[in-house]
Design an enzyme around this catalytic site. Structure first.
Site, PDB file in Angstrom:
ATOM      1  N   SER A 129       1.729   4.113  11.452  1.00  0.00           N
ATOM      2  CA  SER A 129       1.339   5.436  10.940  1.00  0.00           C
ATOM      3  C   SER A 129       1.836   6.565  11.849  1.00  0.00           C
ATOM      4  CB  SER A 129      -0.181   5.520  10.808  1.00  0.00           C
ATOM      5  OG  SER A 129      -0.530   6.855  10.485  1.00  0.00           O
ATOM      6  N   SER A 183       0.630   9.589  11.535  1.00  0.00           N
ATOM      7  CA  SER A 183      -0.397  10.636  11.509  1.00  0.00           C
ATOM      8  C   SER A 183      -0.748  11.187  12.895  1.00  0.00           C
ATOM      9  CB  SER A 183      -1.653  10.133  10.795  1.00  0.00           C
ATOM     10  OG  SER A 183      -1.372   9.994   9.430  1.00  0.00           O
ATOM     11  N   LYS A 196      -7.912   3.300   0.733  1.00  0.00           N
ATOM     12  CA  LYS A 196      -8.250   4.556   0.046  1.00  0.00           C
ATOM     13  C   LYS A 196      -9.339   4.383  -1.015  1.00  0.00           C
ATOM     14  CE  LYS A 196      -3.799   6.657   0.998  1.00  0.00           C
ATOM     15  NZ  LYS A 196      -2.659   7.451   0.529  1.00  0.00           N
ATOM     16  N   ASP A 237      -3.555  13.819  -1.144  1.00  0.00           N
ATOM     17  CA  ASP A 237      -2.251  13.309  -1.611  1.00  0.00           C
ATOM     18  C   ASP A 237      -1.802  14.052  -2.873  1.00  0.00           C
ATOM     19  OD1 ASP A 237      -1.949  11.365   0.363  1.00  0.00           O
ATOM     20  OD2 ASP A 237      -2.994   9.835  -0.806  1.00  0.00           O
ATOM     21  N   ALA A 287       3.808   3.280 -11.486  1.00  0.00           N
ATOM     22  CA  ALA A 287       2.488   3.784 -11.881  1.00  0.00           C
ATOM     23  C   ALA A 287       1.481   2.638 -11.991  1.00  0.00           C
ATOM     24  CB  ALA A 287       2.598   4.546 -13.198  1.00  0.00           C
ATOM     25  N   GLY A 327       0.653   1.113  -8.672  1.00  0.00           N
ATOM     26  CA  GLY A 327       0.163   1.081  -7.293  1.00  0.00           C
ATOM     27  C   GLY A 327      -0.725   2.276  -7.004  1.00  0.00           C
ATOM     28  N   THR A 363       4.879  -4.251 -13.762  1.00  0.00           N
ATOM     29  CA  THR A 363       3.810  -4.912 -14.516  1.00  0.00           C
ATOM     30  C   THR A 363       3.257  -3.875 -15.495  1.00  0.00           C
ATOM     31  OG1 THR A 363       3.282  -6.007 -12.445  1.00  0.00           O
ATOM     32  CG2 THR A 363       1.696  -6.284 -14.233  1.00  0.00           C
TER      33      THR A 363
END
Ligand code: ATR
Length: 311
Positions: free
Chosen positions: A36, A38, A87, A123, A149, A151, A175
């Site tokens: 990360s 961050s 998350k 986000d 679309a 994940g 998928t």
């Protein structure tokens, strides 16, 4: 000071702050979390704000996010960022969730208010700012194709596009069931705003469906949210025949800076950008939640550029 801390380090202040002048008061929680950026993104801005705070990486195994956040609150942390795969867990661990994180179904930012945990998601708003900065356009005015679309990142970006009331949303996923169920979930929000035939403004397709070629004619912005491109040898997640010169192409991946998708976009003359701006804006928005009134964007931009150069 450690590169990565664990739950054991939260036993007391002394183990956490050993050999450091500044108290650890912000953290990014992930599993793994060593990669990360961050801390590099936030630390200079924290120093500039004279917060006296240090930003650390905290590795938290799945299932232990609520416990980790409670420990951080006890240790008087200001807040935390939450990254993959936590998350969703962070959202359920929160005492209060803002409208954005509730709709996106995930939280990436926590603010401690005493022992209460308030959850936000920067986000989505960060994506809107990133698109505006890169292409000088507003998400609400665009016809958008989200690739991946299924994940977490794709879901958050698709939901934000709907929150903005975008013109049209095409959800594409390897998928297809996941893209279908996201479309079903989001459709009522978008369709209720304008009177159009059902299903017109949100559609879902499998990545290998021949129909995405025709759909791409009617698209302004293509966003890659899959993990395809993280390895330098990865192909583009989308057949190159779908790319057209009028497209704006945004890859949420920032390392490597030029994925195959972005290379192909450049080759055909489309405008494109990588996920650096999303990383930057989601971080700046989180910082403003922790320290209201601060404007960390320009210092964070410099810190991020430096951190990426060192990679
Ligand atoms: P998350 O963001 O929730 O951690 P992930 O498992 O990393 O999710 O996957 C992110 C997205 O990348 C998903 O949309 C995934 O597609 P599936 O839902 O079909 O798994 C997509 N993805 C990962 N590898 C892929 C590949 N080789 N080709 C196409 N899409 C891929």
């Amino acid at each position: 000071m450690k590169e990565v801390y664990t739950l054991d380090d939260l036993a007391s202040r002394s183990s956490l702050d050993e050999a450091s002048g500044h108290l650890a008061r912000l953290a990014v929680l992930g599993y793994p979390v060593a990669h990360s950026l961050s801390p590099q993104l936030h630390q200079d801005a924290l120093d500039q704000a004279e917060s006296g705070a240090r930003y650390i990486r905290l590795e938290v195994p799945p299932g232990r996010v609520a416990e980790a956040l409670d420990r951080l609150a006890d240790l008087d942390f200001v807040g935390a960022n939450v990254t993959v795969p936590h998350k969703f867990e962070a959202l359920s661990a929160a005492d209060e969730v803002d409208e954005g994180s509730a709709m996106l179904g995930a939280a990436n930012t926590i603010l401690f208010d005493g022992d209460r945990k308030l959850a936000f998601n920067t986000d989505g708003p960060g994506f809107v700012r990133a698109i505006h900065e890169e292409f000088l356009v507003d998400v609400k005015d665009l016809r958008i194709m989200v690739v991946g679309a299924g994940g977490g990142a794709g879901r958050a970006i698709a939901a934000q596009c709907v929150r903005e009331g975008c013109e049209k949303l095409i959800l594409v996923n390897r998928t297809v069931d996941k893209a279908d169920s996201l479309a079903t979930e989001l459709r009522p929000y978008l369709e209720s705003e304008r009177l159009e035939g059902p299903g017109e403004r949100i559609k879902s397709f499998s990545l290998d469906s021949p129909e995405i070629l025709a759909e791409s004619d009617q698209i302004d912005l293509i966003v890659n949210t899959t993990s395809v491109g993280l390895q330098r040898s990865d192909p583009s997640p989308l057949p190159s025949s779908c790319l057209q010169p009028h497209h704006l192409v945004y890859d949420t991946i920032y390392n490597p800076a030029q994925t195959r998708l972005l290379q192909e976009a450049t080759r055909i003359g489309a405008r494109s950008a990588n996920g650096c701006s999303l990383l930057l804006h989601q971080g700046a928005l989180a910082f403003e939640l922790w320290f209201p009134g601060n404007q960390p964007l320009s210092i964070m931009r410099r810190s991020l550029t430096r951190a990426l150069e060192l990679k």
